[in-house]
Design a protein around this motif. Structure first.
Motif, PDB file in Angstrom:
ATOM      1  N   THR A 188       1.002  -1.142  -0.028  1.00  0.00           N
ATOM      2  CA  THR A 188      -0.128  -0.019   0.094  1.00  0.00           C
ATOM      3  C   THR A 188       0.699   1.282  -0.130  1.00  0.00           C
ATOM      4  N   HIS A 189       0.239   2.254  -0.305  1.00  0.00           N
ATOM      5  CA  HIS A 189       0.799   3.507  -0.302  1.00  0.00           C
ATOM      6  C   HIS A 189      -0.067   4.610   0.010  1.00  0.00           C
ATOM      7  N   ARG A 190       0.140   5.674   0.774  1.00  0.00           N
ATOM      8  CA  ARG A 190      -0.643   6.784   1.197  1.00  0.00           C
ATOM      9  C   ARG A 190      -0.284   8.118   0.655  1.00  0.00           C
ATOM     10  N   VAL A 191      -1.322   8.767   0.129  1.00  0.00           N
ATOM     11  CA  VAL A 191      -1.022  10.119  -0.402  1.00  0.00           C
ATOM     12  C   VAL A 191      -1.278  11.030   0.586  1.00  0.00           C
ATOM     13  N   GLN A 192      -0.999  12.235   0.190  1.00  0.00           N
ATOM     14  CA  GLN A 192      -1.254  13.487   1.314  1.00  0.00           C
ATOM     15  C   GLN A 192      -2.356  14.102   1.469  1.00  0.00           C
ATOM     16  N   ASP A 193      -2.840  14.512   0.062  1.00  0.00           N
ATOM     17  CA  ASP A 193      -4.201  15.267  -0.031  1.00  0.00           C
ATOM     18  C   ASP A 193      -4.832  14.777  -1.294  1.00  0.00           C
ATOM     19  N   GLU A 194      -6.231  15.638  -1.373  1.00  0.00           N
ATOM     20  CA  GLU A 194      -7.290  15.040  -2.431  1.00  0.00           C
ATOM     21  C   GLU A 194      -6.614  15.531  -3.872  1.00  0.00           C
ATOM     22  N   ALA A 195      -6.037  16.624  -3.964  1.00  0.00           N
ATOM     23  CA  ALA A 195      -5.310  17.006  -5.399  1.00  0.00           C
ATOM     24  C   ALA A 195      -4.310  16.141  -5.709  1.00  0.00           C
ATOM     25  N   PHE A 221     -11.330  17.652 -14.344  1.00  0.00           N
ATOM     26  CA  PHE A 221     -12.003  18.485 -13.961  1.00  0.00           C
ATOM     27  C   PHE A 221     -11.920  18.896 -12.430  1.00  0.00           C
ATOM     28  N   MET A 222     -11.646  17.868 -11.489  1.00  0.00           N
ATOM     29  CA  MET A 222     -11.847  18.068 -10.128  1.00  0.00           C
ATOM     30  C   MET A 222     -10.457  18.430  -9.807  1.00  0.00           C
ATOM     31  N   TYR A 223      -9.290  17.887 -10.572  1.00  0.00           N
ATOM     32  CA  TYR A 223      -7.955  18.479 -10.354  1.00  0.00           C
ATOM     33  C   TYR A 223      -7.959  19.962 -10.574  1.00  0.00           C
ATOM     34  N   ALA A 224      -8.304  20.304 -11.681  1.00  0.00           N
ATOM     35  CA  ALA A 224      -8.481  21.786 -12.181  1.00  0.00           C
ATOM     36  C   ALA A 224      -8.801  22.647 -11.253  1.00  0.00           C
ATOM     37  N   VAL A 225     -10.101  22.333 -10.613  1.00  0.00           N
ATOM     38  CA  VAL A 225     -10.545  22.945  -9.582  1.00  0.00           C
ATOM     39  C   VAL A 225      -9.757  22.979  -8.218  1.00  0.00           C
ATOM     40  N   HIS A 226      -9.114  22.147  -7.955  1.00  0.00           N
ATOM     41  CA  HIS A 226      -7.951  22.062  -6.875  1.00  0.00           C
ATOM     42  C   HIS A 226      -6.890  23.150  -7.106  1.00  0.00           C
ATOM     43  N   LEU A 227      -6.588  23.325  -8.410  1.00  0.00           N
ATOM     44  CA  LEU A 227      -5.326  23.931  -8.795  1.00  0.00           C
ATOM     45  C   LEU A 227      -6.009  25.515  -8.946  1.00  0.00           C
ATOM     46  N   ARG A 228      -6.999  25.644  -9.277  1.00  0.00           N
ATOM     47  CA  ARG A 228      -7.394  27.007  -9.844  1.00  0.00           C
ATOM     48  C   ARG A 228      -8.417  27.894  -9.024  1.00  0.00           C
ATOM     49  N   GLY A 229      -9.179  27.062  -7.997  1.00  0.00           N
ATOM     50  CA  GLY A 229     -10.172  27.435  -7.461  1.00  0.00           C
ATOM     51  C   GLY A 229      -9.624  28.651  -6.409  1.00  0.00           C
ATOM     52  N   LYS A 235     -13.611  26.253  -4.140  1.00  0.00           N
ATOM     53  CA  LYS A 235     -13.379  24.771  -4.445  1.00  0.00           C
ATOM     54  C   LYS A 235     -14.556  23.589  -4.118  1.00  0.00           C
ATOM     55  N   GLU A 236     -14.721  23.981  -2.747  1.00  0.00           N
ATOM     56  CA  GLU A 236     -15.936  22.905  -2.375  1.00  0.00           C
ATOM     57  C   GLU A 236     -17.086  23.045  -2.912  1.00  0.00           C
ATOM     58  N   MET A 237     -17.428  24.195  -3.494  1.00  0.00           N
ATOM     59  CA  MET A 237     -18.760  24.428  -4.133  1.00  0.00           C
ATOM     60  C   MET A 237     -18.577  23.996  -5.555  1.00  0.00           C
ATOM     61  N   LEU A 238     -17.533  24.112  -6.306  1.00  0.00           N
ATOM     62  CA  LEU A 238     -17.392  23.441  -7.804  1.00  0.00           C
ATOM     63  C   LEU A 238     -17.162  21.876  -7.615  1.00  0.00           C
ATOM     64  N   ILE A 239     -16.568  21.510  -6.670  1.00  0.00           N
ATOM     65  CA  ILE A 239     -16.462  19.969  -6.654  1.00  0.00           C
ATOM     66  C   ILE A 239     -17.587  19.369  -6.532  1.00  0.00           C
ATOM     67  N   SER A 240     -18.451  20.083  -5.352  1.00  0.00           N
ATOM     68  CA  SER A 240     -19.917  19.442  -4.914  1.00  0.00           C
ATOM     69  C   SER A 240     -20.753  19.448  -6.217  1.00  0.00           C
ATOM     70  N   GLU A 241     -20.522  20.563  -7.265  1.00  0.00           N
ATOM     71  CA  GLU A 241     -21.562  20.501  -8.448  1.00  0.00           C
ATOM     72  C   GLU A 241     -20.962  19.352  -9.397  1.00  0.00           C
ATOM     73  N   ASP A 293      -7.440  30.145 -19.324  1.00  0.00           N
ATOM     74  CA  ASP A 293      -7.351  31.208 -18.039  1.00  0.00           C
ATOM     75  C   ASP A 293      -9.078  30.972 -17.452  1.00  0.00           C
ATOM     76  N   ASP A 294     -10.053  30.802 -18.319  1.00  0.00           N
ATOM     77  CA  ASP A 294     -11.419  30.549 -17.982  1.00  0.00           C
ATOM     78  C   ASP A 294     -11.800  29.090 -17.975  1.00  0.00           C
ATOM     79  N   SER A 295     -10.780  28.270 -17.260  1.00  0.00           N
ATOM     80  CA  SER A 295     -11.017  26.761 -17.486  1.00  0.00           C
ATOM     81  C   SER A 295     -11.926  26.419 -16.327  1.00  0.00           C
ATOM     82  N   LEU A 296     -12.158  27.141 -15.502  1.00  0.00           N
ATOM     83  CA  LEU A 296     -13.202  26.819 -14.285  1.00  0.00           C
ATOM     84  C   LEU A 296     -14.880  27.096 -14.965  1.00  0.00           C
ATOM     85  N   VAL A 297     -14.861  28.214 -15.744  1.00  0.00           N
ATOM     86  CA  VAL A 297     -16.113  28.576 -16.472  1.00  0.00           C
ATOM     87  C   VAL A 297     -16.435  27.456 -17.481  1.00  0.00           C
TER      88      VAL A 297
END
Length: 564
Positions: A188-195, A221-229, A235-241, A293-297
Motif C-alpha cells: 500500500t501507499h498513502r498520499v497526502q491530499d485530494e489534489a 476537472f476536479m484536479y483543475a478545480v483544486h489548482l485554480r479555485g 473549490k468545495e462548491m465547484l467539486i460538489s457541483e 484562463d477561464d477553464s473553471l467557467v
C-alpha cells in the motif's frame, strides 16, 4: 497503514471508501451464452490455480493507493480489485454460514474484512453504495429490481456469480479459500491530499488499464478545480457541483447501457458545445481548454451540458423509443452516431416530438442508403453546414430535411453517392443480413398497413429473436423434388442471396424449417404477413423458383424506394 501487509490487516480497523472521482465498478461476469473470459472469471481462476499449486509464498493481491481523509481511506488505485475482493468474501462467508456457524476466528476475520455491527470496512461509490450494502454486505435485498446504474448491476451479478460458484463447495474448500484471500500479501501507499490523490489517479490509470475518457475527464476537472479555485469555499462548491452532475450522468448511463458508449456521448457533447461535427479527440480538446484562463467557467458549463446530453439520450433511447415508432426504427437500425448530435440539439431546443421523429425518419433513410451503397464518401462533409446553422437562435429542422432530400436525388458527382439510382442498384445486390432484416421488417409493416393512415406498426422487438431465412436454401436439398427450381449457376449467383429470397422469421421458426422441401416450409409460413404472402406469389403450384423470387423482389424494392 503498513506498506507491506496482508489483505486482512489492510482492511482491519479501517473504513475504506471509493471517492467520487473514481470510476464505478466495471468488472464483468461470465455470460453463459459466451466463451469470452471476464475479469471476475480470471479473479476466481487465479485463486483456484494458487489453491491447487504447491506454492509456499502467500498469494499476492497487488499494490493499492489510498488517501486518508476524515478518518477514512479513499481508494486511488485498486478499487476494482477491492470491490471484487469484498464481493467474493461476502459470498464465501454466506456459503460458509449456510453449512455451520462461524468459529471465533472466522467471526474475527469477518469483522476485519466485511463489517462490525457499526462499521462496514469497504464502501463503493455513493450512487451504488446502498445497493452494495443491501445486496452484498447485509444481504437483505435478494432481487435485481431498482438498480439505478449499470455498475450496480455489475455488482449484484458478480456477487451472484461468486455465490453460484461457491455454494456447492465443501467446508474444507471454503475455509482454504478464506485463508488464501485473507492472508494474501499486498502493498500500500498513502498520499497526502485530494489534489495529489486525483493526480495519482490520472497518473496510475494512464499507465495501466485505462478508465474511460469520461472518467479521466471527471478526474481532470476536479484536479483543475483544486489548482485554480479561488479559496476552499469556492473549490468545495465547484467539486460538489461536479459530483452532483456526474451522479446524474451515471444514473442515465444505467438506462442506456449497451445502446451507446459513454465516451461517444462525451464526444457528441463536444460537437454540440462547439457546434462542429468535426470534433474527434475529446481528451486532446479538453486538455487544451483546461489550460486556458477561464477553464473553471468551461468546467461548469461543460459538466452541465454533459449531464443534459446523457439525460436527453436516456429519454431518447428508453422512454421515447418505447412511445415513438420513428425513434424505435432508427434505434433498431443501429450505427446512428452521426445523428445523435442533431438529436441532442433538438432536445436542448425543446423541439416537439413530431419534429424529432421527422429527423429520425430522414436520417434513417440516409444511413440505410449509405450502408447499402457502400460508398467511402463522407456524409459529414455534406451535412456539416446544416448542422452548424441548427442553433438555439434558428432551431428549424426544415433545412436539415431539405439537405437530406437533396442527397437522395442529387446528380452532381460530389453529392450523388446516395441518390435513388444508386439505391436501386444496391437493393438488387446481395445485402448484409443485419441490414436485410431491418429492410424486411419495414416491408412487413408496409404489408400490414395496407396503405391505411394511423396504422399501428409492429415493433421490431415484437418479433421473437428475428433471423434471416433463405426461402430457397443456399445448399440444394438432396431430396427431390424439393420445390425450389433448378440450382443452376444463375440461380445460385443471382437469386439465392437477394431480398426476394430473404424472409424474416423468428429464431425458433428458422431453426425448425432448416433445409426442408418448399411445400413443408410453406405450411409453416403463417405468422408474419410477408410469410403468408409467399403462398400468393407461388400460385397454385408450390414452386419457389426464379419467377416467384423476381416478383417478390420487385415488390420489396418498390416499397423500399418509396420509404427510404
Amino acid at each position: 497503514m503498513n506498506p507491506s501487509t496482508t489483505v486482512q490487516n489492510m482492511l482491519a480497523n479501517k473504513r475504506i471508501v471509493v471517492p467520487a472521482y473514481q470510476r464505478a465498478y466495471s468488472w464483468e461476469t461470465p455470460n453463459p451464452t459466451s466463451t469470452r473470459t471476464t475479469q471476475t472469471d480470471v479473479f476466481l481462476s487465479d485463486l483456484e490455480d494458487y489453491r491447487t499449486s504447491s506454492a509456499r509464498s502467500p498469494y499476492y493481491f497487488g499494490h493499492f493507493l489510498f488517501e486518508e481523509k476524515d478518518g477514512k481511506y479513499q481508494v486511488i488505485d485498486g478499487q476494482q480489485r477491492l470491490t471484487t475482493l469484498t464481493l467474493f468474501l461476502s459470498a464465501l462467508f454466506k456459503c460458509l454460514k449456510a453449512l455451520r456457524p462461524l468459529s471465533e476466528t472466522e467471526q474475527a476475520c469477518y469483522a476485519d474484512v466485511i463489517r462490525t455491527p457499526h462499521v462496514i470496512r469497504f464502501n463503493t461509490v455513493d450512487y451504488d453504495n446502498r445497493v452494495f450494502i443491501d445486496y452484498v454486505i447485509d444481504q437483505v435485498k435478494v432481487d435485481h429490481g431498482g438498480l439505478s446504474t449499470s455498475s450496480s448491476l455489475r455488482i449484484v451479478n458478480a456477487f451472484d456469480y461468486f455465490n453460484d460458484q461457491l455454494k456447492h463447495k465443501p467446508e474444507a474448500y471454503l475455509c482454504r479459500m478464506l485463508d488464501i484471500v485473507c492472508q494474501a500479501a499486498c502493498t500500500t501507499h498513502r498520499v497526502q491530499d485530494e489534489a495529489e490523490a486525483i493526480q495519482m489517479f490520472i497518473f496510475q490509470n494512464n499507465r495501466g488499464k485505462r478508465p474511460s475518457n469520461l472518467e479521466v475527464v471527471k478526474a481532470q476537472f476536479m484536479y483543475a478545480v483544486h489548482l485554480r479555485g479561488q479559496d476552499d469555499d469556492h473549490k468545495e462548491m465547484l467539486i460538489s457541483e461536479i459530483k452532483d452532475r456526474f451522479e446524474q450522468i451515471y444514473k442515465s448511463i444505467a438506462s442506456i447501457d449497451y445502446r451507446i458508449k459513454e465516451d461517444d456521448v462525451l464526444l457528441y457533447t463536444l460537437r454540440v458545445q462547439f457546434n462542429s461535427l468535426w470534433e474527434s479527440d475529446s481528451l486532446d480538446k479538453i486538455d487544451k481548454l483546461l489550460g486556458q484562463d477561464d477553464s473553471l467557467v468551461f468546467i461548469r458549463e461543460f459538466t452541465q451540458a454533459l449531464a443534459a446530453s446523457f439525460l436527453h439520450l436516456c429519454n431518447f433511447f428508453v422512454a421515447h423509443e418505447k412511445k415513438h415508432f420513428a425513434i424505435h426504427s432508427l434505434v433498431m437500425l443501429g450505427g446512428i452516431g452521426i445523428v445523435l448530435p442533431f438529436i441532442i440539439k433538438a432536445y436542448n431546443f425543446k423541439l416537439p416530438m413530431p419534429e424529432i421523429e421527422s429527423l429520425c425518419e430522414a436520417f434513417e433513410g440516409l444511413i440505410v442508403r449509405h450502408r447499402l451503397i457502400g460508398t467511402r464518401a463522407d456524409i459529414t462533409s455534406r451535412i456539416s453546414h446544416v448542422y452548424e446553422r441548427f442553433t438555439a437562435q434558428n432551431p428549424q429542422i426544415e433545412p436539415i430535411l431539405t439537405r437530406i432530400n437533396q442527397l437522395k436525388i442529387a446528380e452532381d458527382p460530389w453529392t450523388a453517392y446516395w441518390n435513388n439510382e444508386n439505391l436501386r442498384v444496391a437493393l438488387n445486390r446481395e445485402i448484409h443480413h443485419s441490414t436485410a432484416k431491418h429492410l424486411l421488417w419495414k416491408y412487413e409493416n408496409h404489408l400490414n398497413s395496407g396503405g391505411q393512415q394511423g396504422y399501428n406498426p409492429r415493433r421490431y422487438d415484437a418479433i421473437e429473436k428475428p433471423e434471416l431465412e433463405h426461402i430457397a436454401p443456399t445448399t440444394e436439398p438432396k431430396t427431390k423434388p424439393h420445390g425450389y427450381g433448378k440450382y443452376d449457376d444463375t440461380f445460385v449467383s443471382e437469386y439465392l442471396n437477394c431480398l426476394g429470397n430473404y424472409l424474416l422469421l423468428s429464431k425458433p421458426h428458422n431453426c425448425s424449417v432448416g433445409n426442408i422441401a418448399f411445400s413443408k416450409k410453406l405450411l409453416s409460413y403463417t405468422y408474419l404477413t410477408q410469410q403468408r404472402e409467399i403462398a400468393e406469389l407461388c400460385g397454385d403450384k408450390p414452386l419457389w423458383g426464379k419467377r416467384a423470387i423476381d416478383r417478390r423482389h420487385e415488390r420489396i424494392v418498390d416499397v423500399l424506394m418509396e420509404q427510404l
